[in-house]
Design a protein around this motif. Structure first.
Motif, PDB file in Angstrom:
ATOM      1  N   LEU A  71      28.692  31.289  31.426  1.00 47.89           N
ATOM      2  CA  LEU A  71      29.687  32.291  31.827  1.00 47.89           C
ATOM      3  C   LEU A  71      29.039  33.641  32.102  1.00 47.89           C
ATOM      4  O   LEU A  71      29.445  34.353  33.022  1.00 47.89           O
ATOM      5  CB  LEU A  71      30.752  32.436  30.738  1.00 47.89           C
ATOM      6  CG  LEU A  71      31.637  31.217  30.479  1.00 47.89           C
ATOM      7  CD1 LEU A  71      32.554  31.471  29.281  1.00 47.89           C
ATOM      8  CD2 LEU A  71      32.459  30.857  31.714  1.00 47.89           C
ATOM      9  N   TYR A  81      31.222  35.614  34.827  1.00 48.14           N
ATOM     10  CA  TYR A  81      32.625  35.505  34.409  1.00 48.14           C
ATOM     11  C   TYR A  81      32.907  36.497  33.288  1.00 48.14           C
ATOM     12  O   TYR A  81      34.015  36.996  33.167  1.00 48.14           O
ATOM     13  CB  TYR A  81      32.938  34.087  33.930  1.00 48.14           C
ATOM     14  CG  TYR A  81      32.878  33.064  35.039  1.00 48.14           C
ATOM     15  CD1 TYR A  81      33.966  32.865  35.879  1.00 48.14           C
ATOM     16  CD2 TYR A  81      31.728  32.302  35.268  1.00 48.14           C
ATOM     17  CE1 TYR A  81      33.926  31.935  36.911  1.00 48.14           C
ATOM     18  CE2 TYR A  81      31.670  31.381  36.288  1.00 48.14           C
ATOM     19  CZ  TYR A  81      32.768  31.204  37.106  1.00 48.14           C
ATOM     20  OH  TYR A  81      32.701  30.302  38.136  1.00 48.14           O
ATOM     21  N   ILE A 108      40.764  33.843  31.002  1.00 44.15           N
ATOM     22  CA  ILE A 108      39.815  32.728  30.932  1.00 44.15           C
ATOM     23  C   ILE A 108      40.573  31.603  30.240  1.00 44.15           C
ATOM     24  O   ILE A 108      40.915  31.698  29.064  1.00 44.15           O
ATOM     25  CB  ILE A 108      38.549  33.111  30.153  1.00 44.15           C
ATOM     26  CG1 ILE A 108      37.784  34.212  30.895  1.00 44.15           C
ATOM     27  CG2 ILE A 108      37.664  31.884  29.939  1.00 44.15           C
ATOM     28  CD1 ILE A 108      36.619  34.790  30.122  1.00 44.15           C
TER      29      ILE A 108
END
Length: 197
Positions: free
Chosen positions: A190, A195, A98
């Motif tokens: 996120l 994610y 990330i």
């Protein structure tokens, strides 16, 4: 370039992401100097680290000490700086990380190029939409004062244009939200978009 061939690796981006139990992405913070890009990006990385996620933060001033130390602040140099950041970020995303970038990145076309370097779902543009007057009042590095005095030419927001994102994935205003509130909003984004798990 005709004698250069791309070399594929045995370990894929998907393999690296699966090992890290996260979906790699590029979180692109953009906004005026003093809008809170670096502060929020640092706080976000700290929280993601605490939560056992694998990250890397590319900050504008730090990059100017190495990768882009040969560049000035003309429009052409700003374009090249963002191109380099985009290419470096692409490699970090391929590593399964990330990635966060904290750059003014004033031109829409440059941010579009950075977006095009990764998969569409991997690019998260965060517009730090803090008003100019607030950024100038903060002036943490004294840059606005120098720009107003003519010491720093081509300063974004003063004598160089900032093209605000038209459709960012998130818009945050640090004159309204605290750093912690901004981080909570990003973590929520996120999580909702898978994610992080």
């Amino acid at each position: 370039m005709k004698h250069i061939v791309w070399h594929d690796h045995h370990i894929s981006k998907e393999d690296r992401a699966e090992q890290k139990k996260q979906k790699p992405c590029l979180i692109w913070f953009t906004g005026l100097s003093g809008s809170g890009k670096s502060t929020v990006a640092n706080a976000l990385e700290q929280q993601l680290y605490i939560d056992s996620h694998h990250t890397y933060l590319l900050d504008g001033d730090n990059i100017r000490h190495g990768l882009s130390k040969d560049l000035g602040f003309s429009d052409e140099d700003r374009v090249e700086n963002i191109r380099r950041i985009g290419e470096a970020s692409k490699l970090f995303v391929d590593a399964g990380l990330i990635v966060m970038t904290a750059f003014i990145s004033p031109f829409k076309s440059d941010r579009d190029i950075a977006r095009s370097l990764v998969e569409e779902s991997e690019f998260i543009e965060i517009h730090m939409n803090t008003p100019l007057e607030v950024c100038e009042q903060r002036d943490p590095k004294g840059l606005y004062k120098k720009a107003r005095a003519g010491i720093i030419p081509h300063f974004t927001g003063i004598d160089s244009e900032y093209e605000a994102p038209e459709n960012p994935e998130l818009t945050l205003n640090t004159a309204v939200y605290s750093t912690d509130e901004c981080v909570i909003k990003i973590i929520d984004f996120l999580t909702r978009h898978h994610y992080i798990f």
